[in-house]
Design a protein around this motif. Structure first.
Motif, PDB file in Angstrom:
ATOM      1  N   SER A 441       0.822  -1.211   0.000  1.00 40.30           N
ATOM      2  CA  SER A 441       0.000   0.000   0.000  1.00 40.30           C
ATOM      3  C   SER A 441       0.852   1.256   0.000  1.00 40.30           C
ATOM      4  CB  SER A 441      -0.928   0.001   1.224  1.00 40.30           C
ATOM      5  OG  SER A 441      -1.791  -1.116   1.203  1.00 40.30           O
ATOM      6  N   LEU A 442       2.090   1.155   0.468  1.00 39.43           N
ATOM      7  CA  LEU A 442       2.969   2.322   0.501  1.00 39.43           C
ATOM      8  C   LEU A 442       3.648   2.557  -0.836  1.00 39.43           C
ATOM      9  CD1 LEU A 442       4.623   1.709   3.994  1.00 39.43           C
ATOM     10  CD2 LEU A 442       2.634   3.102   3.452  1.00 39.43           C
ATOM     11  N   TRP A 443       4.243   1.512  -1.402  1.00 43.69           N
ATOM     12  CA  TRP A 443       4.994   1.758  -2.639  1.00 43.69           C
ATOM     13  C   TRP A 443       4.108   1.777  -3.868  1.00 43.69           C
ATOM     14  CZ3 TRP A 443       5.285  -1.417  -6.864  1.00 43.69           C
ATOM     15  CH2 TRP A 443       5.002  -2.777  -6.704  1.00 43.69           C
ATOM     16  N   SER A 463       5.165  -7.565 -11.508  1.00 43.78           N
ATOM     17  CA  SER A 463       5.797  -8.610 -12.309  1.00 43.78           C
ATOM     18  C   SER A 463       7.284  -8.322 -12.495  1.00 43.78           C
ATOM     19  CB  SER A 463       5.117  -8.709 -13.678  1.00 43.78           C
ATOM     20  OG  SER A 463       5.836  -9.585 -14.521  1.00 43.78           O
ATOM     21  N   ALA A 464       8.081  -9.385 -12.459  1.00 45.57           N
ATOM     22  CA  ALA A 464       9.530  -9.241 -12.659  1.00 45.57           C
ATOM     23  C   ALA A 464       9.845  -8.720 -14.057  1.00 45.57           C
ATOM     24  CB  ALA A 464      10.228 -10.568 -12.424  1.00 45.57           C
ATOM     25  N   THR A 546      10.653 -10.496   1.946  1.00 42.05           N
ATOM     26  CA  THR A 546      11.769 -10.269   1.040  1.00 42.05           C
ATOM     27  C   THR A 546      11.270  -9.994  -0.367  1.00 42.05           C
ATOM     28  OG1 THR A 546      13.867 -11.204   0.257  1.00 42.05           O
ATOM     29  CG2 THR A 546      12.024 -12.715   0.431  1.00 42.05           C
ATOM     30  N   ASP A 547      12.144  -9.451  -1.164  1.00 48.37           N
ATOM     31  CA  ASP A 547      11.887  -9.265  -2.592  1.00 48.37           C
ATOM     32  C   ASP A 547      12.475 -10.480  -3.303  1.00 48.37           C
ATOM     33  OD1 ASP A 547      11.916  -8.551  -5.279  1.00 48.37           O
ATOM     34  OD2 ASP A 547      12.189  -6.418  -4.828  1.00 48.37           O
ATOM     35  N   PRO A 548      11.648 -11.340  -3.892  1.00 50.06           N
ATOM     36  CA  PRO A 548      12.181 -12.591  -4.465  1.00 50.06           C
ATOM     37  C   PRO A 548      13.173 -12.370  -5.588  1.00 50.06           C
ATOM     38  CG  PRO A 548       9.888 -12.245  -5.098  1.00 50.06           C
ATOM     39  CD  PRO A 548      10.193 -11.229  -4.049  1.00 50.06           C
ATOM     40  N   HIS A 566       8.562  -5.108  -3.526  1.00 49.51           N
ATOM     41  CA  HIS A 566       9.452  -4.499  -4.516  1.00 49.51           C
ATOM     42  C   HIS A 566      10.369  -3.553  -3.744  1.00 49.51           C
ATOM     43  CE1 HIS A 566      10.921  -2.369  -8.011  1.00 49.51           C
ATOM     44  NE2 HIS A 566      10.179  -3.095  -8.824  1.00 49.51           N
ATOM     45  N   PHE A 567      11.527  -4.074  -3.290  1.00 55.16           N
ATOM     46  CA  PHE A 567      12.411  -3.310  -2.427  1.00 55.16           C
ATOM     47  C   PHE A 567      12.847  -1.972  -3.017  1.00 55.16           C
ATOM     48  CE2 PHE A 567      14.157  -6.909   0.491  1.00 55.16           C
ATOM     49  CZ  PHE A 567      12.932  -6.952   1.124  1.00 55.16           C
ATOM     50  N   PRO A 568      13.229  -1.890  -4.303  1.00 52.45           N
ATOM     51  CA  PRO A 568      13.669  -0.589  -4.825  1.00 52.45           C
ATOM     52  C   PRO A 568      12.607   0.504  -4.690  1.00 52.45           C
ATOM     53  CG  PRO A 568      14.312  -2.349  -6.320  1.00 52.45           C
ATOM     54  CD  PRO A 568      13.420  -2.968  -5.305  1.00 52.45           C
ATOM     55  N   LYS A 569      11.348   0.151  -4.956  1.00 49.51           N
ATOM     56  CA  LYS A 569      10.304   1.175  -4.889  1.00 49.51           C
ATOM     57  C   LYS A 569       9.901   1.469  -3.442  1.00 49.51           C
ATOM     58  CE  LYS A 569       8.612   0.398  -9.547  1.00 49.51           C
ATOM     59  NZ  LYS A 569       7.496   0.032 -10.441  1.00 49.51           N
TER      60      LYS A 569
END
Length: 908
Positions: A441-443, A463-464, A546-548, A566-569
């Motif tokens: 909800s944040l990113w 999606s990757a 984790t971000d797979p 999605h760790f980067p975002k």
């Protein structure tokens, strides 16, 4: 927002709501409840309704109070209609979520209207009653389904009830002792063993029927002897663990709805976490209208937040205190205690400074708590308040698979279909999916305007194949809600007409996404910070997120979660919003509590540090008032830096990455500093924070954190020390050394005066920071890093602090100082400093760099500093009490006044 006739429903729908407030009990099977499906607030589905509501939140609250709540609260104890309404509303959420789009059980406007009314009424109940009475109103009324011979009290006995179960106690007791009170509790502890702890707790109250008078169980014998009573009910300050608990059923439905709708970590068509009855993949559910679905999600978050604010307070015995306690407002938990502590610490600081200047002695009669005040601790308040509703919600998220089977069995027996819809929780997967949903909800909030038909588009974003970091803000950056748009007569009755542009749907979705993100952030922080010792599964679930794409070893854990993180975002959103309340604490949680996210940040120093240092630098330049302690958000960011610098690779990156101009971090008013490495910039900001702490807080924990960061840099090594950083290091080291020389004499053997005690506290802070800084300077002069740090060597040649030589005999400070002086003397002998002109600086540095290759190995033996090691921050059980007050402060500043801990309510 208009008049009551235009904002509240009229006609048959209004009559249905009025019927619910009457004393007559309406069973859950009564067709009356289906009449509520006709209830719609006028204008609810029109664009801008919620923006108008949030701008004037007290209007609807006041109307609901006058029209429904006052009558409902007067009759609910006998009718239990609000309890039944909560059951109906939870069931409605379940049916709406699981029904195909072409077989709607009701309109979305009805679900949204009833949810908003539910939130308003719950707020009124939470404001009106303390925890135990609120639980009585929501869980325990009526006491019996119907009066039978078995439930009638025998003569000479008192009926004692709890969650529909009862026991009879012979009265009066033969001997009135303190142990007599257990006669009321122990039989029900045997009937409800899962609630035995709450029933035996000193906060458990006893309610007299029908007067409504209440008192503690310990006072039962004395109080009951004064009145003619046939029936009482036990009212603990904890949500019942019974499977028929209305609140736990509500929590389960809210969790499921958020999991399977917009931004949810589980797709609405995925059968992976559903029960067998919901394994029909590919069926389009009623969750495809993005703006309205997100508005409902925001309401569900608000319900979670306002219930989380209900605090269980210790009751008082006197009638006057009891009267004040009965009017207790469940708003801003921790805030009163936190504010009291803050003012006490600030007052102490002022007394200490005044006493220091006057040379007064400590008076134990006037300052009994001086020793406790001298050393600020992590703990903000001595006894954190109990939040029973938040604890129950946490327990729902942690229910095991075996408990889920009991839910289904209980649903079959009791006919509570909504309970059976709860997802199968295998090894804490529900908690993990829900926490992932809150982070999504944040990113995903910036993408809200691009999602007219989720969840398909949400999954595309996740999606990757589309993992590029293209900023979606650029797509709709120009979209704003105009005054004309908000003034449309279709938004709220009574407002002038206006023009609705073509971007209306996108704007609605964007604003709804922002509403969700604010609330989701606070729900997430409350879950992670509140009582982690009792909620270990939530802590473990958060740690395992984790971000797979970056952690293939954990990809199997996401086999049933269709919307991974999605760790980067996530990182980008946090860094962009560090100035907003709550986001620094979220960064702290992710870096400290989640090793996978911490590793991602450590691999991307260039993305993390500049934004973080800019915010930290602003604190030291703008926050110039005296504080009792360092702000929790600043402390959280500093601890995150400490955790990141514990990695050698992160420190190496910092030395290699350079900024073209330090003013992008230090501010446009600073002089131009070109080509500075991130490690040099970090040292400048950290030293500035350390200096600021001495003037603003004298917070020893903050000082230890600053010293530990410098110690990590010393242990891992810093290269390419910039001339600006070198001068700043020597300037601060010289200032600290002067203070250390003045304060190095031991304290008095007698009881210190107040001023002397404060000065001893300051002295300990000075030595701690100076030790780490000197070790850092020494480490920069070791081989092979010294060849890249000749700017520092030149600064030592030009401005060696004279106080350094006075401290060389110190057992702790002496070793690094001896190495620094010996290295400086050797370079001076090899390359004497030239005249102080800019024309000779570059040539001198080049000579120093060439000479560094000849640095004798014997000199390096002095560089071995005993006791220097990498520092790491390990959370203690006090950490939650330290940070949790700031979560409530963030709630007050981020949410509008329709949530029950609003500033106006808190002041009242």
């Amino acid at each position: 927002m208009g008049s009551s006739e235009s904002v509240l429903p009229e006609g048959p729908a209004a009559k249905a709501l009025q019927e619910m407030t009457k004393p007559k009990r309406i069973a859950i099977t009564d067709s009356f409840w289906f009449e509520l499906l006709k209830v719609q607030l006028p204008g609810m589905m029109k664009p801008g309704f919620f923006e108008a509501h949030y701008s004037e939140p007290t209007v609807l609250d006041a109307l609901v109070r006058d029209a429904y709540f006052l009558q409902l609260v007067a009759t609910n104890e006998h009718s239990a209609n609000f309890r039944t309404f909560l059951r109906f509303w939870a069931r409605l959420l379940h049916y709406f979520r699981t029904s195909p789009s072409d077989a709607k059980p009701c309109s979305f406007s009805a679900v949204l209207s009833l949810s908003l009314l539910c939130r308003c009424l719950l707020k009124q109940f939470a404001e009106c009653f303390p925890a135990h009475e609120l639980l009585f109103q929501l869980e325990q009324v009526p006491l019996h389904e119907e009066e039978t011979e078995t439930s009638k009290c025998q003569e000479g006995h008192i009926m004692v009830n709890y969650v529909g179960k009862h026991s009879q106690v012979k009265w009066p007791p033969t001997e009135a002792t303190a142990a007599t009170a257990s006669l009321f509790v122990e039989p029900l502890c045997s009937l409800c063993p899962e609630d035995a702890t709450a029933l035996r707790d000193e906060n458990c109250m006893m309610r007299v029927l029908p007067t409504g008078e209440h008192f503690s169980v310990a006072e039962a014998v004395e109080r009951l002897q004064e009145m003619d009573v046939q029936e009482v009910v036990l009212c603990p300050s904890a949500v019942p663990h019974a499977r028929g608990s209305v609140l736990r059923s509500v929590f389960r439905e809210i969790v499921d709805f958020l999991l399977y709708s917009t931004f949810g970590a589980v797709n609405s068509t995925s059968p992976s976490l559903h029960g067998d009855s919901e394994a029909e993949s590919g069926v389009q559910r009623n969750l495809s209208v993005s703006p309205t679905t997100m508005r409902l999600q925001a309401l569900l978050h608000e319900i979670l937040l306002l219930l989380s604010a209900v605090a269980a307070v210790k009751p008082q015995s006197s009638s006057e205190q009891e009267s004040d306690w009965k009017s207790h407002r469940n708003c801003a938990p921790f805030q009163a205690a936190f504010e009291q502590r803050r003012l006490a610490e600030a007052a102490f600081r002022l007394r200490a400074e005044a006493a220091e200047s006057a040379g007064q002695r400590l008076s134990s009669s006037k300052e009994p708590d001086v020793k406790a005040e001298l050393e600020p601790k992590m703990l903000s308040i001595s006894e954190p308040l109990s939040l029973p509703f938040l604890q129950a919600f946490s327990e729902v998220l942690q229910e095991s698979a075996e408990e889920d089977e009991k839910v289904i069995e209980a649903a079959d027996r009791n006919g509570t279909a909504n309970a059976a819809s709860h997802v199968k929780n295998c090894d804490g997967l529900t908690a993990k999916a829900f926490l992932a949903t809150l982070l999504n909800s944040l990113w995903l909030e910036p993408h809200a305007a691009l999602l007219p038909n989720p969840p398909k588009e949400v999954l595309d974003l996740l999606s990757a194949r589309r993992s590029s970091d293209v900023d979606a803000n650029a797509v709709y950056r120009g979209i704003e809600v105009s005054k004309m748009y908000l003034a449309s007569s279709e938004l709220m009755p009574g407002l002038p007409s206006g023009f609705v542009g073509d971007d209306g749907a996108a704007v609605e979705a964007g604003m709804a996404g922002k509403a969700i993100s604010k609330r989701a952030l606070l729900v997430l922080l409350l879950l992670v910070f509140y009582n982690p010792q009792a909620n270990a599964k939530i802590t473990m679930a958060f740690a395992s997120l984790t971000d797979p794409r970056f952690d293939s070893s954990n990809s199997a854990a996401y086999a049933t979660i269709t919307a991974p993180l999605h760790f980067p975002k996530i990182l980008r959103v946090i860094l962009q919003k560090l100035l907003e309340p709550g986001y620094p604490l979220l960064l702290y949680c992710l870096v400290i509590k989640n090793a996978s996210f911490r590793r991602y940040c450590q691999r991307n120093a260039d993305k993390v540090l500049p934004a973080l240092l800019e915010v930290l630098n602003n604190v030291s330049t703008t926050e110039n008032k005296i504080l009792a302690k360092a702000p929790a958000g600043v402390m959280g960011m500093l601890l995150a830096v400490l955790a990141l610098t514990g990695d050698a690779g992160f420190c190496e990156q910092m030395s290699d990455v350079k900024l073209l101009d330090a003013r992008t971090v230090l501010g446009a008013s600073q002089r131009s500093v070109k080509e500075i490495s991130l490690s040099s910039l970090l040292i400048v900001v950290i030293l500035r924070l350390g200096h600021w702490n001495f003037g603003a807080c004298r917070d020893s924990f903050f000082n230890r954190t600053v010293a530990a960061i410098l110690g990590n840099l010393a242990a891992h090594g810093v290269e390419h020390v910039h001339w600006h950083t070198a001068n700043r290091m020597l300037e601060v080291a010289g200032l600290l050394a002067r203070n250390a020389v003045k304060l190095r004499n031991g304290g008095p053997s007698r009881q210190p005066s107040l001023g002397e005690a404060a000065e001893m506290h300051r002295s300990r802070m000075v030595r701690s920071l100076l030790t780490s800084l000197l070790r850092l300077v020494s480490s920069c002069l070791r081989m092979p890093r010294v060849s890249t740090n000749t700017q520092l060597v030149y600064a030592l040649q030009k401005n060696y602090p004279p106080q350094f030589t006075q401290l060389e005999a110190d057992p702790e400070l002496g070793p690094p100082l001896m190495h620094v002086r010996t290295a400086t003397d050797w370079f001076e002998a090899q390359c004497p400093a030239t005249d102080d002109t800019d024309l000779d600086v570059e040539a001198q540095i080049a000579r120093l760099q060439e000479a560094s290759a000849r640095l004798p190995a014997e000199l390096m033996t002095l560089a071995s500093v005993e006791g220097a090691s990498v520092s790491a921050y390990a959370e203690t059980e006090d950490a939650s009490a330290y940070f949790l007050p700031s979560v409530w402060e963030a709630a007050q500043s981020k949410l509008p006044d329709h949530v029950c801990w609003s500033s106006s309510t808190a002041k009242s």
